[in-house]
Design an enzyme around this catalytic site. Structure first.
Site, PDB file in Angstrom:
ATOM      1  CE  LYS A   4      -4.660  14.239 -20.382  1.00  0.00           C
ATOM      2  NZ  LYS A   4      -6.096  14.086 -20.318  1.00  0.00           N
ATOM      3  CG  HIS A  29      -0.573  11.210 -24.667  1.00  0.00           C
ATOM      4  ND1 HIS A  29      -1.680  11.429 -23.885  1.00  0.00           N
ATOM      5  CD2 HIS A  29      -1.038  10.996 -25.925  1.00  0.00           C
ATOM      6  CE1 HIS A  29      -2.767  11.349 -24.633  1.00  0.00           C
ATOM      7  NE2 HIS A  29      -2.416  11.087 -25.860  1.00  0.00           N
ATOM      8  CE  LYS A  74     -13.812  10.961 -24.213  1.00  0.00           C
ATOM      9  NZ  LYS A  74     -12.788  10.308 -25.059  1.00  0.00           N
ATOM     10  CG  HIS A 120      -4.346  16.413 -25.170  1.00  0.00           C
ATOM     11  ND1 HIS A 120      -3.260  16.162 -24.365  1.00  0.00           N
ATOM     12  CD2 HIS A 120      -5.122  15.302 -25.107  1.00  0.00           C
ATOM     13  CE1 HIS A 120      -3.378  14.958 -23.837  1.00  0.00           C
ATOM     14  NE2 HIS A 120      -4.497  14.417 -24.274  1.00  0.00           N
ATOM     15  CG  ASP A 149     -10.070  13.922 -21.077  1.00  0.00           C
ATOM     16  OD1 ASP A 149      -9.072  13.487 -20.471  1.00  0.00           O
ATOM     17  OD2 ASP A 149     -10.615  13.309 -22.013  1.00  0.00           O
ATOM     18  CG  ASP A 170      -1.987   1.047   1.148  1.00  0.00           C
ATOM     19  OD1 ASP A 170      -1.652   2.232   1.338  1.00  0.00           O
ATOM     20  OD2 ASP A 170      -3.146   0.690   0.899  1.00  0.00           O
TER      21      ASP A 170
END
Length: 460
Positions: A139, A169, A317, A231, A226, A86
């Site tokens: 992130k 990324h 999306k 990005h 997000d 843990d």
């Protein structure tokens, strides 16, 4: 760059989803190239043994790494160690120290939920495992400006800034980096890359799929947190930055920060938020959710180069295609008639950067239409690259962190400048309009760019 190479790689969360989909394949690729010469230590809360961890690694590489190279996998297996426990238990850091052996410059990769970053960072500090080490974080870096600053204080209580690597990324994608090479490697572009010739800039990150079982995560994030805050704003910074002064990496990052600081937070009428029909039926999503799965923004940069040039960004999306694309539209020539003939095809010149799933760079130009009757048409001249030739972002970023190369990582002032732009959007309760799956988002999105133009919709 004179940073010493790391002498061990520690993967916190080695049994998790990110390790399965991205990190194991990248470490395997390093081994295949003969670049894995250090111990790899996995840390996780699951009470697995080393054999089960190796089986997990093999499954990961077979599914996401293009197949198992037995020689490379043998090299990885030889170096793989495991320290279960843990993260709140001091004993796990004792086991980690033992597993590191003689290593004194480890890279600690935190592939764990952001809520656990402070726990692990403080544990590394108390145990001495942070001494001489680097830390890599995924992130999001906080949920807003205040939490980003709080996380930074925790990080700096244990690590100095040169030892902190914040991964976005997107900066590891060759197709994104190619914006820089195209801009600064070609002298024909510099004279026109400014407000005198550019009419507008559009950035689209479209995904045809939905939240794919990540409803609980998306309820806490939404499209703005997000992908817009990180990005898309990173792409805008690369498109709009000035040439770095000097060759060092900090000069490059300084220019990105200047772009982000120049962006005005969008007003309420410059933002459209949407949610695809059926999102509320996804597992982990509240039945009355107002979280956006789509966001579109009109932004303005207060800089000499870009004054009065609107930048439009959108992400969502369940859109019509999966594609990431930039369109830089140029102003029309002052006259559109030649020898009494109209030569305007109806479409202005443009540069188009395709960043996913394949790479394309295209120039939209007006030419004489076939047939020789004086009519004109718009054509694209473009170059493309086979996606199979590209290095995966995590391969590149993992190797850069091991080498101590910060160029493709976010600096703290970048993170704070990006939160400053989007935080007002998170604070006001703008409406969230429902949109049909496989469309281009809410109808209100068109009003952001009209009447001067229509959105450029990438092709699938």
């Amino acid at each position: 760059m004179n940073a010493p190479h790391a002498d061990a790689l520690v993967l916190f969360g080695i049994t998790g989803d990110l390790a399965y989909k991205k990190i194991f394949p990248s470490v395997h690729a390093m081994a295949r190239r003969g670049e894995l010469a250090v111990p790899v230590v996995g840390v996780a809360r699951e009470g697995w043994d080393r054999e089960r961890l190796l089986a997990r690694a093999r499954e990961s590489i077979a599914e996401h790494g293009g197949g198992v190279d037995e020689r490379a996998f043998g090299a990885l297996a030889e170096r793989l160690r495991y320290a279960p426990g843990d993260y709140t238990d001091p004993a796990v850091y004792d086991r980690l120290r033992e597993a590191l052996g003689e290593a004194r410059r480890p890279v600690h990769y935190l592939a764990i939920p952001p809520s656990l970053f402070p726990v692990v960072v403080e544990g590394l500090g108390r145990s001495g495992c942070a001494r001489g080490a680097r830390v890599v974080l995924e992130k999001p870096f906080g949920r807003d400006l205040a939490s980003a600053r709080s996380l930074n204080r925790t990080l700096h209580s244990v690590f100095d800034e040169d030892s902190i690597f914040r991964i976005d990324h997107y900066l590891g994608k060759e197709t994104v980096q190619n914006i820089l090479y195209f801009r600064f490697g070609n002298s024909f572009l510099e004279p026109i890359w400014n407000r005198n010739y550019v009419e507008r800039v559009e950035v689209t990150l479209a995904e045809r799929f939905g939240v794919a079982g990540r409803g609980k995560f998306y309820e806490e994030a939404g499209a703005i947190r997000d992908v817009v805050q990180n990005h898309l704003l990173q792409v805008v910074a690369l498109l709009a930055m000035e040439p770095p002064v000097g060759p060092d990496m900090e000069a490059f990052r300084d220019e990105k920060v200047r772009v982000l600081k120049s962006i005005r937070p969008p007003a309420a009428n410059e933002v459209v938020r949407g949610q695809y029909a059926g999102y509320r039926a996804e597992r982990g999503v509240a039945p009355d959710s107002r979280v956006e799965t789509f966001a579109a923004l009109r932004m303005h940069l207060d800089s000499w180069r870009w004054q009065d040039v609107p930048f439009f960004v959108r992400a969502g999306k369940r859109l019509a295609v999966t594609a990431t694309e930039v369109l830089v539209t140029l102003k029309r020539p002052p006259q559109r008639r030649f020898s009494g003939r109209e030569f305007d095809s109806g479409a202005p010149n443009h540069f188009r950067f395709r960043m996913g799933p394949n790479m394309e760079i295209a120039l939209g130009a007006t030419v004489l239409a076939a047939g020789g009757r004086g009519a004109s048409e718009n054509v694209e001249l473009f170059a493309c690259r086979d996606p199979g030739r590209q290095v995966e972002p995590y391969d590149l970023l993992l190797g850069a962190a091991m080498a101590g190369d910060h160029l493709l990582f976010a600096r703290q002032d970048e993170v704070e400048a990006a939160w400053r732009i989007v935080e007002p959007l998170l604070e006001h309760s703008s409406p969230v309009a429902e949109y049909a799956p496989e469309s281009w988002g809410p109808a209100a999105t068109d009003a952001l760019i009209e009447p001067r133009a229509r959105w450029h919709d990438p092709k699938g």
